[in-house]
Design a protein around this motif. Structure first.
Motif, PDB file in Angstrom:
ATOM      1  N   UNK A   9       0.842  -1.192   0.000  1.00  0.00           N
ATOM      2  CA  UNK A   9       0.000   0.000   0.000  1.00  0.00           C
ATOM      3  C   UNK A   9       0.883   1.250   0.000  1.00  0.00           C
ATOM      4  N   UNK A  10       1.487   1.568  -1.154  1.00  0.00           N
ATOM      5  CA  UNK A  10       2.428   2.701  -1.227  1.00  0.00           C
ATOM      6  C   UNK A  10       1.830   4.019  -0.757  1.00  0.00           C
ATOM      7  N   UNK A  11       0.511   4.151  -0.866  1.00  0.00           N
ATOM      8  CA  UNK A  11      -0.123   5.401  -0.445  1.00  0.00           C
ATOM      9  C   UNK A  11      -0.006   5.632   1.055  1.00  0.00           C
ATOM     10  N   UNK A  12       0.387   4.588   1.822  1.00  0.00           N
ATOM     11  CA  UNK A  12       0.532   4.722   3.275  1.00  0.00           C
ATOM     12  C   UNK A  12       1.988   4.933   3.692  1.00  0.00           C
ATOM     13  N   UNK A  13       2.901   4.896   2.766  1.00  0.00           N
ATOM     14  CA  UNK A  13       4.320   4.907   3.116  1.00  0.00           C
ATOM     15  C   UNK A  13       4.799   6.226   3.698  1.00  0.00           C
ATOM     16  N   UNK A  14       3.972   7.253   3.629  1.00  0.00           N
ATOM     17  CA  UNK A  14       4.348   8.517   4.250  1.00  0.00           C
ATOM     18  C   UNK A  14       4.481   8.361   5.764  1.00  0.00           C
ATOM     19  N   UNK A  15       3.852   7.331   6.327  1.00  0.00           N
ATOM     20  CA  UNK A  15       3.968   7.071   7.764  1.00  0.00           C
ATOM     21  C   UNK A  15       5.418   6.852   8.172  1.00  0.00           C
ATOM     22  N   UNK A  16       6.168   6.146   7.329  1.00  0.00           N
ATOM     23  CA  UNK A  16       7.569   5.848   7.635  1.00  0.00           C
ATOM     24  C   UNK A  16       8.535   6.729   6.851  1.00  0.00           C
ATOM     25  N   UNK A  17       8.026   7.477   5.881  1.00  0.00           N
ATOM     26  CA  UNK A  17       8.864   8.350   5.057  1.00  0.00           C
ATOM     27  C   UNK A  17       8.201   9.726   4.961  1.00  0.00           C
ATOM     28  N   UNK A  62       9.162  12.639   4.458  1.00  0.00           N
ATOM     29  CA  UNK A  62       9.607  13.606   3.445  1.00  0.00           C
ATOM     30  C   UNK A  62       8.844  13.432   2.133  1.00  0.00           C
ATOM     31  N   UNK A  63       8.043  12.350   2.031  1.00  0.00           N
ATOM     32  CA  UNK A  63       7.197  12.202   0.849  1.00  0.00           C
ATOM     33  C   UNK A  63       6.233  13.376   0.705  1.00  0.00           C
ATOM     34  N   UNK A  64       5.886  14.013   1.804  1.00  0.00           N
ATOM     35  CA  UNK A  64       4.909  15.099   1.787  1.00  0.00           C
ATOM     36  C   UNK A  64       5.538  16.485   1.680  1.00  0.00           C
ATOM     37  N   UNK A  65       6.842  16.546   1.506  1.00  0.00           N
ATOM     38  CA  UNK A  65       7.489  17.848   1.463  1.00  0.00           C
ATOM     39  C   UNK A  65       7.112  18.641   0.212  1.00  0.00           C
ATOM     40  N   UNK A  66       7.072  17.919  -0.926  1.00  0.00           N
ATOM     41  CA  UNK A  66       6.732  18.574  -2.184  1.00  0.00           C
ATOM     42  C   UNK A  66       6.350  17.513  -3.204  1.00  0.00           C
ATOM     43  N   UNK A  67       5.571  17.873  -4.239  1.00  0.00           N
ATOM     44  CA  UNK A  67       5.214  16.906  -5.284  1.00  0.00           C
ATOM     45  C   UNK A  67       6.437  16.319  -5.975  1.00  0.00           C
ATOM     46  N   UNK A  68       7.461  17.151  -6.201  1.00  0.00           N
ATOM     47  CA  UNK A  68       8.664  16.659  -6.868  1.00  0.00           C
ATOM     48  C   UNK A  68       9.386  15.642  -5.992  1.00  0.00           C
ATOM     49  N   UNK A  69       9.504  15.992  -4.730  1.00  0.00           N
ATOM     50  CA  UNK A  69      10.170  15.078  -3.785  1.00  0.00           C
ATOM     51  C   UNK A  69       9.391  13.773  -3.680  1.00  0.00           C
ATOM     52  N   UNK A  70       8.083  13.871  -3.640  1.00  0.00           N
ATOM     53  CA  UNK A  70       7.223  12.697  -3.527  1.00  0.00           C
ATOM     54  C   UNK A  70       7.437  11.750  -4.696  1.00  0.00           C
ATOM     55  N   UNK A  71       7.390  12.267  -5.918  1.00  0.00           N
ATOM     56  CA  UNK A  71       7.504  11.413  -7.099  1.00  0.00           C
ATOM     57  C   UNK A  71       8.877  10.767  -7.189  1.00  0.00           C
ATOM     58  N   UNK A  72       9.895  11.532  -6.866  1.00  0.00           N
ATOM     59  CA  UNK A  72      11.264  11.019  -6.941  1.00  0.00           C
ATOM     60  C   UNK A  72      11.496   9.906  -5.913  1.00  0.00           C
TER      61      UNK A  72
END
Length: 358
Positions: free
Chosen positions: A47-55, A57-67
């Motif tokens: 469930x990659x959409x939940x990985x912000x729990x452990x990462x 910085x995924x929410x810092x910016x759209x560019x950072x998220x995609x990379x």
């Protein structure tokens, strides 16, 4: 970041802070801050959409998220393909796991087996005893296995007591604790071990024997078997055989003998039938145990000399006979000519006192 080794100080600190937060009413450690980013379940690996729990910085910016997401997905798929997915779950999803390929038990199974309150009163109960004699810097350990029924389902309560030598640690308990990674002084205060007190730092067999006899007498235990490493010479064995009426069972420390109890004990942890006190020596030993195998099967081993698995060795010895407790199988050689074959002296005395009439 979660480390591959759950014996790290960070994991201990995290557990401590979780316990403190659950006891919020006492307001202890209010000057500490605990922030943990980790997934809630291994199911979230898909469930990659939940990985912000452990990462986060995924929410810092759209560019950072995609990379970052592209990198995480690639790593997950690679680890899944080569059979090392737990490494990704441990490192990138911050899940505490036993990620060693040759680990004996899963961390979740070890933690699940620990209980705050004893599931049974051990007084007067049958038990199986395993003994592991110290060698150089190793601890001497005695393991107890208490079979019991919970709603007619077989269960096992496990306890231990260890003796800690200081002879190879300059007779310095602080150095010994650093070498082994165990807070022996705290464990001794809680009644889980005795630290060598003599000038030379050695474990005295007489003290071990006296402790065992006093413990069995105090709790009126019915020792079914006393099991020990056949090649681990000790005065204890002679004393047990000469001064008690216990059944003794030497266990050869070879894979052919240890494969079945090793595999069966692992299954019991996996299926949740084992319970033990929050004993740091038990937990540490179980985490350190790894599997060594060949064409004849498997047995427990450790990865380096200073790693402590002495309790596990003692437990495997006890399990050699304890695993048959609920199967109605006797390991004794029955003597058809002797009507009291397999009975202890107490059982025989009880027979003549209460059951036999002239």
């Amino acid at each position: 970041t979660a480390y591959p080794d759950s014996n790290s100080q960070f994991y201990k600190d995290q557990q401590m802070m979780e316990e403190v937060m659950e006891r919020d009413y006492d307001r202890s450690l209010d000057d500490n801050l605990c922030m943990v980013w980790e997934q809630d379940s291994l199911d979230e690996t898909n469930q990659p959409e939940t990985w912000v729990k452990s990462n986060p910085i995924l929410d810092l910016s759209p560019e950072k998220h995609d990379q970052l997401m592209k990198s995480l997905l690639s790593e997950r798929d690679t680890k899944m393909a080569n059979g090392s997915l737990p490494e990704f779950q441990n490192k990138s999803l911050n899940m505490w796991l036993q990620v060693k390929q040759n680990k004996y038990l899963d961390l979740d199974d070890i933690n699940r087996a620990a209980v705050d309150d004893a599931p049974i009163d051990i007084d007067g109960r049958e038990c199986y005893v395993g003994f592991d004699k110290s060698n150089f810097s190793d601890d001497t350990s005695i393991a107890f296995v208490f079979p019991y029924l919970d709603n007619d389902k077989p269960r096992y309560y496990v306890k231990q007591h260890s003796w800690v030598p200081l002879a190879r640690a300059q007779n310095n308990v602080v150095l010994k604790e650093k070498q082994d990674g165990i807070n022996y002084r705290d464990a001794e205060k809680r009644g889980f071990c005795d630290i060598a007190k003599n000038d030379y730092g050695y474990i005295d067999d007489g003290a071990v024997f006296d402790w065992l006899m006093a413990y069995v007498e105090a709790h009126k235990l019915k020792v079914k078997y006393f099991c020990y490493d056949k090649w681990g010479l000790s005065k204890m064995i002679g004393w047990i055989e000469q001064k008690t009426d216990w059944n003794t069972m030497p266990v050869k420390n070879v894979i052919q003998n240890l494969n079945e109890p090793t595999a069966d004990l692992r299954k019991q942890f996996d299926t949740g039938t084992i319970r033990y006190d929050h004993d740091p020596i038990i937990a540490y030993s179980l985490k350190n145990a790894v599997l060594y195998g060949n064409n004849n099967g498997v047995k427990i081993d450790k990865e380096k000399a200073t790693t402590k698995i002495d309790f596990v060795d003692a437990l495997i010895d006890a399990w050699y006979t304890a695993m048959f407790h609920f199967d109605d199988i006797s390991l004794e050689k029955f003597d058809a000519k002797n009507p009291f074959s397999g009975m202890s002296n107490d059982d025989i005395n009880d027979y003549f006192t209460n059951d036999f009439s002239f």
